[in-house]
Write a protein that holds these residues in place. Structure first.
Motif, short mmCIF file in Angstrom:
data_model
loop_
_atom_site.label_atom_id
_atom_site.label_comp_id
_atom_site.label_asym_id
_atom_site.label_seq_id
_atom_site.Cartn_x
_atom_site.Cartn_y
_atom_site.Cartn_z
N ASP A 172 52.16 28.04 52.10
CA ASP A 172 53.08 28.78 51.24
C ASP A 172 52.40 29.86 50.41
OD1 ASP A 172 55.31 27.34 52.08
OD2 ASP A 172 55.08 25.81 50.54
N PHE A 173 51.11 30.03 50.53
CA PHE A 173 50.43 30.97 49.65
C PHE A 173 50.68 32.43 50.05
CE2 PHE A 173 46.90 29.93 52.68
CZ PHE A 173 46.62 31.21 53.14
N THR A 174 50.48 33.31 49.07
CA THR A 174 50.56 34.75 49.30
C THR A 174 49.23 35.38 48.89
OG1 THR A 174 51.48 35.17 47.09
CG2 THR A 174 53.04 34.83 48.92
N VAL A 175 48.91 36.50 49.52
CA VAL A 175 47.63 37.18 49.30
C VAL A 175 47.90 38.60 48.81
CG1 VAL A 175 45.49 37.98 50.36
CG2 VAL A 175 46.55 35.83 51.14
N THR A 176 47.20 38.99 47.77
CA THR A 176 47.26 40.37 47.27
C THR A 176 45.85 40.93 47.23
OG1 THR A 176 49.16 39.82 45.87
CG2 THR A 176 48.01 41.89 45.40
N GLU A 177 45.63 42.03 47.96
CA GLU A 177 44.33 42.67 47.96
C GLU A 177 44.22 43.67 46.82
OE1 GLU A 177 43.68 42.54 52.81
OE2 GLU A 177 43.87 44.47 51.77
N GLN A 178 42.99 43.87 46.34
CA GLN A 178 42.70 44.86 45.31
C GLN A 178 41.94 46.01 45.94
OE1 GLN A 178 41.01 42.87 41.71
NE2 GLN A 178 41.07 41.05 43.00
N ASN A 179 42.08 47.20 45.38
CA ASN A 179 41.41 48.36 45.97
C ASN A 179 40.30 48.92 45.10
OD1 ASN A 179 42.92 49.45 43.93
ND2 ASN A 179 43.85 51.07 45.15
N LYS A 180 40.05 48.35 43.94
CA LYS A 180 39.07 48.92 43.03
C LYS A 180 37.68 48.34 43.25
CE LYS A 180 42.03 51.54 40.90
NZ LYS A 180 41.97 53.01 41.09
N THR A 181 37.57 47.04 43.27
CA THR A 181 36.26 46.41 43.36
C THR A 181 36.30 45.21 44.29
OG1 THR A 181 36.72 44.96 41.46
CG2 THR A 181 35.62 47.07 41.02
N ARG A 182 35.14 44.87 44.84
CA ARG A 182 34.99 43.60 45.54
C ARG A 182 34.36 42.62 44.57
NH1 ARG A 182 36.17 43.84 50.77
NH2 ARG A 182 35.51 41.67 50.97
N ASN A 183 34.80 41.39 44.63
CA ASN A 183 34.26 40.35 43.77
C ASN A 183 33.26 39.53 44.58
OD1 ASN A 183 35.95 40.91 41.47
ND2 ASN A 183 37.65 40.08 42.66
N THR A 184 32.06 39.42 44.06
CA THR A 184 31.01 38.67 44.74
C THR A 184 30.37 37.69 43.77
OG1 THR A 184 29.30 40.31 44.23
CG2 THR A 184 30.51 40.60 46.29
N ALA A 185 29.92 36.56 44.30
CA ALA A 185 29.29 35.56 43.43
C ALA A 185 28.66 34.47 44.28
CB ALA A 185 30.31 34.94 42.48
N ASP A 186 27.53 33.94 43.79
CA ASP A 186 27.04 32.67 44.32
C ASP A 186 28.04 31.58 43.93
OD1 ASP A 186 24.58 33.54 45.48
OD2 ASP A 186 23.76 33.73 43.46
N ALA A 187 28.07 30.51 44.70
CA ALA A 187 29.11 29.51 44.48
C ALA A 187 28.56 28.09 44.58
CB ALA A 187 30.24 29.70 45.49
N VAL A 188 29.12 27.22 43.75
CA VAL A 188 28.92 25.78 43.84
C VAL A 188 30.30 25.14 43.76
CG1 VAL A 188 27.91 23.71 42.82
CG2 VAL A 188 26.65 25.89 42.74
N PHE A 189 30.66 24.42 44.79
CA PHE A 189 31.97 23.74 44.85
C PHE A 189 31.76 22.25 45.05
CE2 PHE A 189 33.93 27.70 47.15
CZ PHE A 189 33.87 28.43 45.98
N THR A 190 32.76 21.48 44.66
CA THR A 190 32.78 20.06 44.99
C THR A 190 34.05 19.75 45.78
OG1 THR A 190 33.85 19.49 42.88
CG2 THR A 190 31.43 19.39 42.98
N ALA A 191 33.98 18.65 46.55
CA ALA A 191 35.13 18.22 47.36
C ALA A 191 35.24 16.71 47.29
CB ALA A 191 34.97 18.67 48.81
N ASP A 192 36.45 16.20 47.31
CA ASP A 192 36.63 14.75 47.19
C ASP A 192 36.23 14.00 48.46
OD1 ASP A 192 38.73 15.35 48.90
OD2 ASP A 192 40.32 14.84 47.47
#
Length: 234
Positions: A116-136
């Motif tokens: 059900d999700f929707t996606v909206t793209e941006q045209n000004k900047t790209r967002n970048t980052a190192d990531a740490v996630f957890t999962a159950d």
């Protein structure tokens, strides 16, 4: 066993093909034979023939081009997911599975509507980052990198919890989404190469067998985890 690398020639940024190599090698390590089949625009695809399906990340333009070819395959892909077989979509490939994608010029593209999700793209900047996630479903955190220009809204049950990095949207603490054994995430790295426990988890779903991860991959993972956790504690 058979792996389908779909849209391998378009959705191929960030060295994500290495996810296919990682799962192939681990399947072989369990004693199974494994064949990788590459398919793209217009090719005949019988999803039921495959044990694992992978689509990687592409440019925004490439994504829209692939989307036009993917939509007619929607019902067949949904049947594959409903059967409980395993698939991994990384980067912006999984954005195609939602209701709509609105590009940076305001044009709206219909998605496969598996979520059900929707996606909206941006045209000004790209967002970048190192990531740490957890999962159950994993005991150790996941690490990697995020490079995106989109906000994804409408995911009530994200697959990962964000400890460091970027989430689905600015007002969320979750990332990615899961349906049965379909795993969707913007986490790159490639994600299976950088996260041995996630790789062994996926392998067990595909083969039903346990396998030990590559010791060098485990060492590399431990170094990355220590560095990112130290950054989080600063």
């Amino acid at each position: 066993m058979k792996i389908l690398h779909l849209y391998h020639d378009v959705m191929n940024l960030y060295g994500e093909y290495a996810n296919v190599l990682a799962i192939r090698d681990m399947i072989i390590k369990t004693g199974e034979s494994c064949e990788v089949i590459k398919k793209s625009y217009g090719d005949d695809v019988d999803f039921s023939e495959f044990d694992f399906v992978y689509i990687g990340s592409g440019t925004e333009r490439g994504q829209k081009s692939v989307l036009a070819d993917f939509i007619p395959r929607r019902d067949a892909f949904k049947a594959y997911v409903d059967s409980g077989k395993v698939a991994l979509l990384t980067g912006n490939s999984f954005e195609m599975l939602g209701k709509t994608i609105e590009d940076c010029d305001g044009r709206t593209y219909a998605g496969l509507n598996l979520f059900d999700f929707t996606v909206t793209e941006q045209n000004k900047t790209r967002n970048t980052a190192d990531a740490v996630f957890t999962a159950d479903f994993l005991s150790r955190p996941l690490v990697g990198f995020i490079n995106k220009c989109s906000e994804i809204k409408g995911i009530d049950k994200p697959m990962f919890t964000v400890k460091l990095g970027l989430s689905n949207c600015s007002d969320s603490t979750g990332e990615g989404v899961r349906l049965n054994n379909l795993f969707c995430t913007h986490l790159t790295g490639p994600v299976l190469m950088k996260n041995p426990e996630f790789l062994t988890y996926i392998n067990k779903l595909v083969t039903g067998k346990d396998a030990e991860p590559n010791p060098l991959a485990v060492k590399g993972y431990e170094v990355t985890v220590r560095e990112l956790q130290a950054r989080m504690e600063q």
